[in-house]
Design an enzyme around this catalytic site. Structure first.
Site, mmCIF file in Angstrom:
data_model
loop_
_atom_site.group_PDB
_atom_site.id
_atom_site.type_symbol
_atom_site.label_atom_id
_atom_site.label_comp_id
_atom_site.label_asym_id
_atom_site.label_seq_id
_atom_site.Cartn_x
_atom_site.Cartn_y
_atom_site.Cartn_z
ATOM 1 N N ASP A 101 2.351 -8.878 -10.409
ATOM 2 C CA ASP A 101 1.945 -9.246 -9.062
ATOM 3 C C ASP A 101 1.715 -10.749 -9.056
ATOM 4 O O ASP A 101 1.136 -11.294 -10.001
ATOM 5 C CB ASP A 101 0.644 -8.514 -8.685
ATOM 6 N N ASP A 205 2.577 -11.130 -3.310
ATOM 7 C CA ASP A 205 1.556 -10.684 -2.368
ATOM 8 C C ASP A 205 1.609 -11.481 -1.059
ATOM 9 O O ASP A 205 1.696 -12.718 -1.102
ATOM 10 C CB ASP A 205 0.184 -10.888 -3.041
ATOM 11 N N GLU A 260 5.888 -8.956 -0.346
ATOM 12 C CA GLU A 260 5.162 -8.128 0.629
ATOM 13 C C GLU A 260 5.138 -8.877 1.966
ATOM 14 O O GLU A 260 4.777 -10.054 2.010
ATOM 15 C CB GLU A 260 3.736 -7.886 0.144
ATOM 16 N N HIS A 335 -1.356 0.955 -3.342
ATOM 17 C CA HIS A 335 -2.808 0.864 -3.492
ATOM 18 C C HIS A 335 -3.523 0.519 -2.189
ATOM 19 O O HIS A 335 -4.738 0.380 -2.186
ATOM 20 C CB HIS A 335 -3.117 -0.208 -4.549
ATOM 21 N N ASP A 336 -2.772 0.351 -1.094
ATOM 22 C CA ASP A 336 -3.366 -0.091 0.169
ATOM 23 C C ASP A 336 -3.453 0.994 1.234
ATOM 24 O O ASP A 336 -3.813 0.691 2.381
ATOM 25 C CB ASP A 336 -2.555 -1.271 0.739
HETATM 26 C C1 NOJ Z 1 -2.027 -7.346 -0.064
HETATM 27 C C2 NOJ Z 1 -2.459 -6.499 -1.220
HETATM 28 O O1 NOJ Z 1 -1.562 -5.439 -1.386
HETATM 29 C C3 NOJ Z 1 -3.865 -6.039 -0.923
HETATM 30 O O2 NOJ Z 1 -4.309 -5.083 -1.845
HETATM 31 C C4 NOJ Z 1 -4.757 -7.251 -0.925
HETATM 32 O O3 NOJ Z 1 -6.064 -6.865 -0.579
HETATM 33 C C5 NOJ Z 1 -4.266 -8.309 0.059
HETATM 34 N N1 NOJ Z 1 -2.847 -8.521 -0.017
HETATM 35 C C6 NOJ Z 1 -4.931 -9.628 -0.204
HETATM 36 O O4 NOJ Z 1 -4.449 -10.172 -1.407
#
Ligand code: NOJ
Length: 563
Positions: A101, A205, A260, A335-336
């Protein structure tokens, strides 16, 4: 014939590890790289070709690693660089790539750059971040009206400096000023460090947030969270920065990238992932969010009834638009977000719906990503109290809804459906205390359904969701049709069926997915004869004789192939 240029990353599938909850090798209640090392054979046996690690870097954990305090090291809770190298070599020996990441929109407020930027305002580090004077002195009015995604105002005041710093996410995640060439040199140095060590690529990210509008103007006033995002999402300089990273570092090393990209559309994505002027694309893949919004509006917490039509529209438009031009990153969990069976499937029909959802996305055109625990059909946890939750994003929503009168008890019920922490419960390895994750107190509660849902039980049951995932990934590997074939959707207006076909070099595949318990009459689309096809997957026993139409069972999935 499709005009798709083959690439290893188009053929791979990826397993995502969120390290804190994957496997605890030193038995202190926190997942770590010792645990990953022990589980490499398990990951390989799933049939994936790469591992993506959510951040492993030292971090004060305000956002569990997405607040990075040192980009060239490993969090002592997870191990050290030597142990990481063992994991890297172990993955490579098994034919798996490793993707790190890369969190460069912001650092941790514990990062030495940030500390220096605050303690030594005359130093070059001050301009590594967005330090600005307020509209009124003494911390009475911030530089603009932006609101963060995670913690109230996007500006945090510092009394000594009488200045604010920008944090689009939590207060502990100050935004880096990417327009500063020195910051970009730092990023390139981070990329080189990991590539030199042997990693194969990066998941970047919130990469479309890395440029902020010049002058930092006020945002559209009505948004209660993330106000101002039109001034920090996908602005033109993002492409210049990515070009620099690609040309100077990633292309020479052959590093893979998946970015992302919240708010991404297929049209805009092509500007990033399609080769232009004969140059390497800015990114190889992008994670968009459109298919993750079939039961919510912008964020999981603003829930809406699940709409299959919305889901199909999102998948199909990306399938159509990317074909021959870009490449899809396929995922339904990470994970989100809460677990997918609780969202788009049914915990009552956990096995059937878990299998259906797996086939639904893995058999599409693109690179599939599988999130830890998804492969055994893990589900959401039910927590009793607010203090059992840990995530900054959950508390941000709580602080907001509290102002509108929502009581703690009601919020806990909401979070039990919508918090991203459902994805962060420790992986359930066996029917043993704490699901076999550890003997010590785990850092986060283990879902009590571990006695039924765990890896050991799934290994032992040939009909488990785990074996289904393995079979799907194996099938994908053996059939270029699944990787390089065209895509066509059928019965678009159906509210309970998602049917699509794939076609490649004279071979065809038909995927039929039922959303719901209610029986539906399915008739083969024109030009498809089920009696002549081979049923290659089914989450119920196949019929004794194939007919050209059938009545679906709850969450039934069937896949037919014609060669
Ligand atoms: C996206 C990530 O997937 C998430 O888990 C994170 O909290 C935010 N970006 C901030 O870095």
């Amino acid at each position: 014939m499709s005009n798709i240029k083959p690439a290893w990353w188009k053929e791979m599938s990826v397993y995502q590890i969120w390290p804190r909850s994957f496997a605890d090798g030193n038995n202190d209640g926190i997942g770590d790289l010792h645990g990953v090392l022990e589980k490499l054979d398990y990951i390989k046996a799933l049939g994936v070709d790469a591992i993506w690690f959510s951040p492993l870097y030292p971090s004060p954990n305000c956002d569990y690693g997405y607040d990075c305090a040192d980009y060239k090291n490993i969090h002592p809770e997870y191990g050290d660089l030597g142990l990481f190298k063992q994991v890297l070599d172990g993955a490579h020996e098994r034919g798996m790539k490793v993707i790190m990441d890369l969190v460069i929109n912001h650092t941790s407020d514990h990062h030495e750059w940030f500390v220096k930027s605050r303690e030594e305002p005359e130093s070059e580090y001050h301009d590594y971040y967005y330090w600005r004077k307020g509209k009124k002195p003494g911390g009475k009015k911030p530089p603009n009206n932006w609101l963060s995604v995670f913690e109230g105002k996007a500006w945090e005041y510092n009394k000594e400096l009488d200045e604010y710093y920008l944090h689009v996410f939590a207060k502990g995640q100050p935004d880096l000023n990417m327009s500063n060439p020195k910051v970009r040199e730092e990023v390139k140095s981070i990329l080189r460090f990991w590539l030199e060590l042997g990693v194969d690529g990066f998941r970047e990210d919130v990469i479309t947030y890395i440029a902020k509008r010049e002058g930092l103007p006020n945002g559209f006033p009505l948004l209660p969270i993330g106000r101002g995002m039109e001034h920090w999402t996908s602005l033109p300089p993002v492409k210049d920065y990515l070009r620099e990273f690609q040309d100077e570092v990633l292309t020479p090393y052959g590093g893979f990238t998946v970015g992302e990209a919240p708010g991404m559309t297929p049209k805009l994505a092509k500007e990033y992932i399609t080769a232009q002027d004969g140059k390497q694309p800015l990114l190889d893949l992008m994670f968009h969010f459109q298919h993750m919004e079939a039961d919510c509006f912008m964020t999981d917490f603003i829930g809406l009834p699940f709409s299959l039509k919305k889901l199909k529209k999102a998948f199909s438009s990306w399938q159509r638009e990317m074909f021959g031009e870009g490449w899809n990153a396929l995922y339904i969990e990470n994970h989100d977000h809460p677990r997918i069976i609780n969202r788009y499937g049914s915990p009552k029909y956990r096995e059937a719906s878990g299998k259906m959802l797996a086939a639904m996305y893995i058999l599409q055109s693109g690179t599939p990503f599988i999130y830890q625990g998804q492969e055994i059909g893990m589900t959401n946890i039910t927590l009793d109290r607010l203090d059992q939750f840990k995530d900054v994003a959950t508390f941000n929503v709580y602080n907001l809804v509290k102002k509108f009168g929502m009581k703690e008890e009601r919020f806990v019920k909401l979070a039990n459906r919508k918090s991203r922490e459902h994805a962060r419960t420790p992986v359930q390895w066996k029917d043993a205390p704490n699901g076999g994750f550890c003997d010590a107190e785990p850092w986060f509660p283990v879902n009590q359904n571990y006695s039924e849902i765990n890896v050991e039980a799934a290994e032992a049951d040939p009909n488990s969701i785990l074996h289904w995932y393995r079979a799907l990934l194996q099938f994908r590997k053996e059939n270029p049709l699944v990787i390089y074939g065209g895509y066509q959707e059928h019965y678009k207006s159906s509210r309970s069926l998602y049917a699509y076909s794939r076609e490649h070099e004279g071979k065809r595949l038909l995927v039929v997915c039922t959303f719901g318990e209610k029986p539906v009459q399915f008739c083969a689309p024109k030009g498809f004869d089920l009696t002549q096809g081979k049923q290659v997957f089914g989450n119920y026993a196949p019929p004794e004789t194939q007919t050209n139409s059938f009545v679906t069972k709850p969450w039934e999935c069937r896949v037919y192939m014609w060669e």
